[in-house]
Design a protein around this motif. Structure first.
Motif, PDB file in Angstrom:
ATOM      1  N   VAL A  25       0.717  -1.466   0.480  1.00  0.00           N
ATOM      2  CA  VAL A  25       0.173  -0.294  -0.191  1.00  0.00           C
ATOM      3  C   VAL A  25       1.323   0.961   0.014  1.00  0.00           C
ATOM      4  O   VAL A  25       2.145   1.484   0.901  1.00  0.00           O
ATOM      5  N   PRO A  26       0.211   2.254  -0.701  1.00  0.00           N
ATOM      6  CA  PRO A  26       1.472   3.657  -0.900  1.00  0.00           C
ATOM      7  C   PRO A  26       1.412   3.791  -0.251  1.00  0.00           C
ATOM      8  O   PRO A  26       0.223   4.314   0.663  1.00  0.00           O
ATOM      9  N   ASP A  27       2.806   5.058   0.703  1.00  0.00           N
ATOM     10  CA  ASP A  27       2.125   6.318   1.500  1.00  0.00           C
ATOM     11  C   ASP A  27       1.673   7.106   0.738  1.00  0.00           C
ATOM     12  O   ASP A  27       1.619   7.915   0.341  1.00  0.00           O
ATOM     13  N   LYS A  28      -0.111   7.310   1.830  1.00  0.00           N
ATOM     14  CA  LYS A  28      -0.814   7.843   1.095  1.00  0.00           C
ATOM     15  C   LYS A  28      -0.562   9.438   1.441  1.00  0.00           C
ATOM     16  O   LYS A  28      -1.020  10.591   0.746  1.00  0.00           O
ATOM     17  N   SER A  29       0.148   9.767   2.608  1.00  0.00           N
ATOM     18  CA  SER A  29       0.540  11.138   2.909  1.00  0.00           C
ATOM     19  C   SER A  29       1.723  11.813   2.255  1.00  0.00           C
ATOM     20  O   SER A  29       1.748  12.680   1.973  1.00  0.00           O
ATOM     21  N   ASN A  36       0.757  18.925  -3.155  1.00  0.00           N
ATOM     22  CA  ASN A  36       0.646  20.099  -1.908  1.00  0.00           C
ATOM     23  C   ASN A  36      -1.138  20.046  -1.365  1.00  0.00           C
ATOM     24  O   ASN A  36      -1.255  20.725  -1.223  1.00  0.00           O
ATOM     25  N   ILE A  37      -1.294  18.386  -1.457  1.00  0.00           N
ATOM     26  CA  ILE A  37      -2.389  18.340   0.136  1.00  0.00           C
ATOM     27  C   ILE A  37      -1.161  18.331   0.698  1.00  0.00           C
ATOM     28  O   ILE A  37      -0.793  17.421   1.467  1.00  0.00           O
ATOM     29  N   PRO A  38      -1.761  18.684   2.169  1.00  0.00           N
ATOM     30  CA  PRO A  38      -0.841  18.805   3.098  1.00  0.00           C
ATOM     31  C   PRO A  38      -1.306  17.364   4.167  1.00  0.00           C
ATOM     32  O   PRO A  38      -2.546  17.719   5.722  1.00  0.00           O
ATOM     33  N   TRP A  39      -1.199  16.491   4.299  1.00  0.00           N
ATOM     34  CA  TRP A  39      -1.914  15.511   5.261  1.00  0.00           C
ATOM     35  C   TRP A  39      -1.549  15.701   6.168  1.00  0.00           C
ATOM     36  O   TRP A  39      -3.025  15.100   7.560  1.00  0.00           O
ATOM     37  N   ARG A  40      -0.150  14.990   6.834  1.00  0.00           N
ATOM     38  CA  ARG A  40      -0.014  14.861   8.073  1.00  0.00           C
ATOM     39  C   ARG A  40      -0.295  16.160   9.028  1.00  0.00           C
ATOM     40  O   ARG A  40      -0.891  15.965   9.948  1.00  0.00           O
ATOM     41  N   GLU A  41       0.261  17.520   7.999  1.00  0.00           N
ATOM     42  CA  GLU A  41      -0.826  18.746   8.601  1.00  0.00           C
ATOM     43  C   GLU A  41      -1.754  19.102   9.538  1.00  0.00           C
ATOM     44  O   GLU A  41      -2.030  19.131  10.489  1.00  0.00           O
ATOM     45  N   MET A  42      -2.727  18.551   8.096  1.00  0.00           N
ATOM     46  CA  MET A  42      -4.426  18.364   8.712  1.00  0.00           C
ATOM     47  C   MET A  42      -4.931  17.074   9.420  1.00  0.00           C
ATOM     48  O   MET A  42      -5.436  17.329  10.578  1.00  0.00           O
ATOM     49  N   VAL A  91      -8.597  15.399   3.892  1.00  0.00           N
ATOM     50  CA  VAL A  91      -7.209  15.148   2.856  1.00  0.00           C
ATOM     51  C   VAL A  91      -7.422  13.536   2.141  1.00  0.00           C
ATOM     52  O   VAL A  91      -6.910  13.911   1.152  1.00  0.00           O
ATOM     53  N   ALA A  92      -7.940  12.042   1.975  1.00  0.00           N
ATOM     54  CA  ALA A  92      -7.856  11.383   1.567  1.00  0.00           C
ATOM     55  C   ALA A  92      -9.006  11.809   0.217  1.00  0.00           C
ATOM     56  O   ALA A  92      -8.711  11.632  -0.694  1.00  0.00           O
ATOM     57  N   ASN A 107      -5.789  22.754  -6.103  1.00  0.00           N
ATOM     58  CA  ASN A 107      -6.898  21.836  -5.843  1.00  0.00           C
ATOM     59  C   ASN A 107      -8.035  22.305  -5.353  1.00  0.00           C
ATOM     60  O   ASN A 107      -9.063  21.634  -5.468  1.00  0.00           O
ATOM     61  N   GLU A 108      -8.656  22.822  -5.179  1.00  0.00           N
ATOM     62  CA  GLU A 108      -9.365  24.214  -5.001  1.00  0.00           C
ATOM     63  C   GLU A 108      -9.880  23.598  -5.988  1.00  0.00           C
ATOM     64  O   GLU A 108     -11.340  23.860  -5.963  1.00  0.00           O
ATOM     65  N   GLU A 109      -9.202  24.037  -7.482  1.00  0.00           N
ATOM     66  CA  GLU A 109      -9.873  24.244  -8.786  1.00  0.00           C
ATOM     67  C   GLU A 109     -10.995  22.869  -9.085  1.00  0.00           C
ATOM     68  O   GLU A 109     -11.179  22.516  -9.554  1.00  0.00           O
ATOM     69  N   ALA A 110      -9.839  21.758  -8.823  1.00  0.00           N
ATOM     70  CA  ALA A 110     -10.058  20.480  -9.182  1.00  0.00           C
ATOM     71  C   ALA A 110     -11.249  19.897  -8.124  1.00  0.00           C
ATOM     72  O   ALA A 110     -11.947  19.729  -8.535  1.00  0.00           O
TER      73      ALA A 110
END
Length: 310
Positions: A25-29, A36-42, A91-92, A107-110
């Motif tokens: 399983v790939p490291d999601k974070s 540019n999705i702040p996975w660990r921070e959020m 974040v997922a 990310n916002e426009e996506a």
């Protein structure tokens, strides 16, 4: 690449599912943060917050969980019944959106394109088939941490919106995040209940929404959810389902190995792909079924409760 055929799906349905390991399983974070999705921070922000105080106001301790819901999901041993899964859910979702629309400048426009296409499909269907029924009451079943619920509340500000989910942890995060924003004219109501048996009054909603729910359900649960949606909707009401699109060219061209890896964290993905959703809706009594590819990986299916359903 060779398209993922129905025969392959049927074959994989009968193979024993394997449990993913850390090496598979790939490291999601890390993959998210490359976009540019702040996975660990959020995630850390939620886990170190006062979100835990919301649980007592949300949780229905007498709720009996369906057996399928107790399966591991998304490489979480406890599935959706954990604080970590709840903290990482938004974040997922952002990461999933970025994969679906990689060409968006941000990310916002996506997110705006993906959710905007979904809501537009709902509005167009309701306008065409509702008989001028105004959307005044909405229930978002399987609302997770409330991303789709908040989007619906923003798009239909005069409506009363309910978010319903089986995970009290997800709902705690949803309620916590909603409290952080300015108050709404119509506050979102959060309910801890099963989507197959919501306990809500019959014919009390104009829109029932399922966002990325059905691919996590066995077919028997999908059928029960569709029947419950039919019961909840008023005549002329709209059902909206958005989820993975089995006819998506991108998904059809996944290699067998990649599809096997994907389904290793989605225990009911085979059943979802093999379910004839339009037929299940027709059997429940819905009419005017329509399916649109609302982004390269996902579809939105809409349907109507007949006006003579009184």
């Amino acid at each position: 690449m060779r398209p993922l055929s129905l025969a392959l799906l049927k074959l994989s349905f009968h193979l024993s599912p394997f449990t993913p390991c850390l090496s598979l399983v790939p490291d999601k974070s890390l993959s998210a943060e490359r976009n540019n999705i702040p996975w660990r921070e959020m995630t850390k922000e939620i886990l170190e917050s006062d979100v835990y105080k919301e649980l007592n106001t949300i949780q229905n301790t007498s709720l009996q969980y369906p057996d399928y819901y107790l399966s591991p999901f998304h490489a979480y041993d406890e599935g959706n019944l954990s604080w970590l899964a709840a903290a990482e859910a938004e974040v997922a979702t952002m990461s999933m959106t970025r994969r679906a629309i990689p060409y968006a400048p941000s990310n916002e426009e996506a997110t705006q394109e993906m959710r905007g296409n979904w809501v537009q499909a709902i509005k167009q269907h309701h306008m065409k088939h509702s008989g001028n029924v105004t959307i005044q009451n909405i229930v978002d079943i399987g609302c997770s941490v409330g991303v789709s619920t908040r989007f619906l509340a923003d798009e239909f500000p005069s409506a009363k919106v309910t978010g319903l989910d089986l995970s009290p942890y997800f709902l705690s995060v949803a309620q916590y995040k909603e409290k952080k924003r300015p108050p709404r004219k119509n506050p979102i109501r959060w309910i801890h209940a099963a989507g197959e048996n919501t306990g809500l009054p019959s014919k009390s909603f104009d829109l029932v929404s399922f966002s990325y729910v059905f691919h996590e359900c066995p077919e028997r649960a999908i059928i029960a959810l569709v029947n419950e949606a039919f019961r909840l909707l008023r005549p002329g009401g709209t059902l909206a389902i958005t989820d993975q699109a089995p006819k998506s060219k991108i998904l059809q061209e996944l290699s067998p190995a990649l599809f096997t890896l994907m389904k290793s964290t989605e225990p009911f993905l085979n059943e979802y792909y093999l379910t004839d959703l339009e037929e299940r809706l027709r059997e429940a009594g819905f009419v005017n079924m329509k399916t649109l590819l609302t982004d390269p990986r996902h579809m939105t299916m809409t349907a109507t409760v007949p006006h003579q359903n009184v």
